[in-house]
Design a protein around this motif. Sequence first.
Motif, PDB file in Angstrom:
ATOM      1  N   LYS A  96     -21.786 -12.407  48.934  1.00 31.62           N
ATOM      2  CA  LYS A  96     -21.945 -12.735  47.515  1.00 31.62           C
ATOM      3  C   LYS A  96     -23.412 -13.085  47.264  1.00 31.62           C
ATOM      4  N   ASN A 151     -17.949 -18.844  45.947  1.00 36.16           N
ATOM      5  CA  ASN A 151     -17.296 -18.577  44.669  1.00 36.16           C
ATOM      6  C   ASN A 151     -17.241 -19.850  43.838  1.00 36.16           C
ATOM      7  N   GLU A 197     -17.343 -19.418  50.607  1.00 38.64           N
ATOM      8  CA  GLU A 197     -18.110 -18.177  50.470  1.00 38.64           C
ATOM      9  C   GLU A 197     -18.921 -18.142  49.185  1.00 38.64           C
ATOM     10  N   ARG A 231     -16.868  -9.376  41.895  1.00 40.41           N
ATOM     11  CA  ARG A 231     -16.208  -9.799  43.136  1.00 40.41           C
ATOM     12  C   ARG A 231     -14.851 -10.452  42.885  1.00 40.41           C
ATOM     13  N   ASN A 250     -20.444 -15.234  40.010  1.00 41.63           N
ATOM     14  CA  ASN A 250     -19.291 -14.441  39.602  1.00 41.63           C
ATOM     15  C   ASN A 250     -19.160 -14.426  38.085  1.00 41.63           C
TER      16      ASN A 250
END
Length: 249
Positions: free
Chosen positions: A194, A240, A238, A83, A198
């Motif tokens: 998500k 991250n 979101e 992502r 990550n």
Amino acid sequence: MTSAPGRAPERLPGDGLPPARFKDLCLDAVDPHALGDFWARILHADLVDLRDGDTRVDGRPGRPGPESIWVNRVPEPRARKTRVHLDLRLRRSDPADLLAAGARLVREPDDEARWWVLADPDGNEFCAFAPRSDTVPGPFELVVDARDAIAQAAWWAGVVGGRVERDRNGAASVVGATGFPWAYWVFAPVTEPKTVKNRMHWDVDLTDDDCAALLDAGATLLREPDDDIDWWILADPEGNEFCAFAPQR
């Protein structure tokens, strides 16, 4: 391991300085030496063995990109679509040099997307664009998938400064962020949320001694400093993940 602490700029009361500045990129890897060597070669950078299982890719003066990319050992392989990725400008009209260095071709240019999609040896995808006479070859954008690209760009502009620019395809970019090493920090609209950590994340240097301003802005605290780490691990709206370092005094 993530990146090392950095010195944040001095802030004066009422000067409107953003609560953080962009610092470095970090990349998870099953084999940090192999993956670090790949990125060092394609970015024409130097690989540093940190003697703890991790490596660091140090940029050279005059080259585009962050001062360092920290390559951190993790036990789990990549499981889902990346992502967060880099966009690279090629030196030549095709990505032959990247393929020779160990990249894998995922998709060739077509009528809708006039760039190559490649994957590094760990499977992390990145994009490669044809050369242009007005740009230096190498990374020129950091791209992050987002369910709400405009909201994400606005949130990060509030954290690290800069302005938000939108395009006709729904993407939103942060331009002029404090400490950001490229022209554009792009948030690209996607439909899927998500769901996993990550493989690439970024670090920021705080202008205050703690991350209270980021929490007030809507960040989520994932881990506080403890006996093993001296930084905060946070997540943006979101999800991250990113690391935040207190200024050195």
